[in-house]
Design a protein around this motif. Sequence first.
Motif, mmCIF file in Angstrom:
data_model
loop_
_atom_site.group_PDB
_atom_site.id
_atom_site.type_symbol
_atom_site.label_atom_id
_atom_site.label_comp_id
_atom_site.label_asym_id
_atom_site.label_seq_id
_atom_site.Cartn_x
_atom_site.Cartn_y
_atom_site.Cartn_z
ATOM 1 N N GLN A 70 76.534 -23.704 17.424
ATOM 2 C CA GLN A 70 76.644 -22.294 17.804
ATOM 3 C C GLN A 70 76.618 -22.085 19.318
ATOM 4 N N ILE A 71 76.706 -23.168 20.075
ATOM 5 C CA ILE A 71 76.701 -23.075 21.536
ATOM 6 C C ILE A 71 78.142 -23.098 22.053
ATOM 7 N N PRO A 72 78.560 -22.144 22.890
ATOM 8 C CA PRO A 72 77.774 -20.993 23.332
ATOM 9 C C PRO A 72 77.791 -19.880 22.285
ATOM 10 N N PRO A 73 76.716 -19.102 22.180
ATOM 11 C CA PRO A 73 76.704 -17.995 21.219
ATOM 12 C C PRO A 73 77.636 -16.873 21.657
ATOM 13 N N SER A 74 77.955 -15.988 20.738
ATOM 14 C CA SER A 74 78.821 -14.857 21.051
ATOM 15 C C SER A 74 78.155 -13.950 22.084
ATOM 16 N N PRO A 75 78.950 -13.305 22.936
ATOM 17 C CA PRO A 75 78.366 -12.374 23.915
ATOM 18 C C PRO A 75 77.599 -11.259 23.209
ATOM 19 N N GLY A 76 76.534 -10.814 23.819
ATOM 20 C CA GLY A 76 75.761 -9.719 23.244
ATOM 21 C C GLY A 76 74.300 -9.807 23.634
ATOM 22 N N ILE A 77 73.522 -8.907 23.070
ATOM 23 C CA ILE A 77 72.077 -8.876 23.301
ATOM 24 C C ILE A 77 71.373 -9.265 22.005
ATOM 25 N N TYR A 78 70.467 -10.198 22.112
ATOM 26 C CA TYR A 78 69.735 -10.699 20.953
ATOM 27 C C TYR A 78 68.249 -10.386 21.152
ATOM 28 N N ASP A 79 67.645 -9.733 20.165
ATOM 29 C CA ASP A 79 66.256 -9.277 20.275
ATOM 30 C C ASP A 79 65.321 -10.095 19.395
ATOM 31 N N VAL A 80 64.147 -10.367 19.945
ATOM 32 C CA VAL A 80 63.060 -11.017 19.208
ATOM 33 C C VAL A 80 61.824 -10.140 19.365
ATOM 34 N N VAL A 81 61.226 -9.724 18.258
ATOM 35 C CA VAL A 81 59.994 -8.937 18.313
ATOM 36 C C VAL A 81 58.807 -9.898 18.230
ATOM 37 N N VAL A 82 58.000 -9.892 19.284
ATOM 38 C CA VAL A 82 56.798 -10.725 19.339
ATOM 39 C C VAL A 82 55.586 -9.814 19.160
ATOM 40 N N THR A 83 54.707 -10.195 18.260
ATOM 41 C CA THR A 83 53.547 -9.354 17.959
ATOM 42 C C THR A 83 52.257 -10.116 18.228
ATOM 43 N N GLY A 84 51.441 -9.558 19.121
ATOM 44 C CA GLY A 84 50.103 -10.088 19.362
ATOM 45 C C GLY A 84 49.127 -9.447 18.400
ATOM 46 N N ILE A 85 48.225 -10.249 17.856
ATOM 47 C CA ILE A 85 47.312 -9.767 16.803
ATOM 48 C C ILE A 85 45.865 -10.006 17.205
ATOM 49 N N ASP A 86 45.071 -8.930 17.103
ATOM 50 C CA ASP A 86 43.617 -9.035 17.196
ATOM 51 C C ASP A 86 43.113 -9.242 15.770
ATOM 52 N N VAL A 87 42.846 -10.487 15.442
ATOM 53 C CA VAL A 87 42.516 -10.838 14.058
ATOM 54 C C VAL A 87 41.220 -10.166 13.605
ATOM 55 N N ASP A 88 40.211 -10.159 14.457
ATOM 56 C CA ASP A 88 38.898 -9.632 14.061
ATOM 57 C C ASP A 88 38.940 -8.131 13.783
ATOM 58 N N ASN A 89 39.777 -7.413 14.499
ATOM 59 C CA ASN A 89 39.778 -5.950 14.388
ATOM 60 C C ASN A 89 41.021 -5.392 13.705
ATOM 61 N N GLY A 90 41.911 -6.286 13.255
ATOM 62 C CA GLY A 90 43.092 -5.844 12.528
ATOM 63 C C GLY A 90 44.049 -5.006 13.357
ATOM 64 N N ILE A 91 44.161 -5.330 14.636
ATOM 65 C CA ILE A 91 45.048 -4.583 15.539
ATOM 66 C C ILE A 91 46.226 -5.472 15.927
ATOM 67 N N SER A 92 47.434 -4.889 15.923
ATOM 68 C CA SER A 92 48.621 -5.641 16.345
ATOM 69 C C SER A 92 49.366 -4.849 17.406
ATOM 70 N N TYR A 93 50.039 -5.584 18.311
ATOM 71 C CA TYR A 93 50.771 -4.948 19.403
ATOM 72 C C TYR A 93 52.110 -5.679 19.570
ATOM 73 N N PRO A 94 53.218 -5.023 19.164
ATOM 74 C CA PRO A 94 54.531 -5.683 19.281
ATOM 75 C C PRO A 94 55.213 -5.389 20.615
ATOM 76 N N ILE A 95 55.969 -6.354 21.082
ATOM 77 C CA ILE A 95 56.878 -6.161 22.213
ATOM 78 C C ILE A 95 58.219 -6.788 21.830
ATOM 79 N N THR A 96 59.304 -6.347 22.472
ATOM 80 C CA THR A 96 60.636 -6.885 22.192
ATOM 81 C C THR A 96 61.125 -7.708 23.377
ATOM 82 N N LEU A 97 61.492 -8.942 23.103
ATOM 83 C CA LEU A 97 62.124 -9.805 24.104
ATOM 84 C C LEU A 97 63.626 -9.807 23.847
ATOM 85 N N SER A 98 64.407 -9.735 24.904
ATOM 86 C CA SER A 98 65.862 -9.685 24.753
ATOM 87 C C SER A 98 66.523 -10.845 25.480
ATOM 88 N N LEU A 99 67.416 -11.516 24.773
ATOM 89 C CA LEU A 99 68.246 -12.570 25.357
ATOM 90 C C LEU A 99 69.645 -11.985 25.543
#
Length: 208
Positions: A70-99
């Motif tokens: 698949q190299i090179p990939p097609s032109p465009g924007i590719y998103d990955v949602v990364v979520t940090g988790i506070d396991v003890d308190n059940g809190i999550s915080y997502p951010i989006t990374l874009s390639l």
Amino acid sequence: NAEEGGALWALTITNTALVETDTGIIASTPVRRSDNAQMGWALAFSTTNHTLDGLESAQIYLTLTIPAQQIPPSPGIYDVVVTGIDVDNGISYPITLSLIVPDLPKFRLEKSFNTLSVSPIEPTTFTIKVYNEGNAKMGYDLELDYPSNWQTGFDDLGSNPGAPSGSTGLIDIGSYRVVTITALPPVSVVSAGTSLTMTITATSQDET
């Protein structure tokens, strides 16, 4: 560039509370933004679980790997949602990374010979193929560097046949353009067995 097979992000996860907590981190499947297609590319964290004191941070690396086919990939924007988790308190915080993948040039020149025999008195004509192996329809500017006293040029590139430079015009992805070249010998006689070198330089029309 067209040869690279992925991306690397450096992330920081921080415990914003004042007391110790256990944290984790997860990532979604990469998605192409234009059509929401899931890409199935591999994602790997350097570490995923940490026990952080109050206000403590940890650095985590996320590696995205694109399969070779698949190299090179097609032109465009590719998103990955990364979520940090506070396991003890059940809190999550997502951010989006874009390639962001731009139009990436990649070409290949193919000839049907290893060594070409040329006439010392008559023009010699031969062809090469210019393949577009990039991720978008693209044209390439070609330039010849030929031996001294030889007149060499492209027969069918542009409006000036025989010129030592010219454009292929746009070539479809995975397709090629056949280019014809003619070499005219010098007026003086060239000795039999003389070895000559000609160089063809190709530059994508986005100047990379």
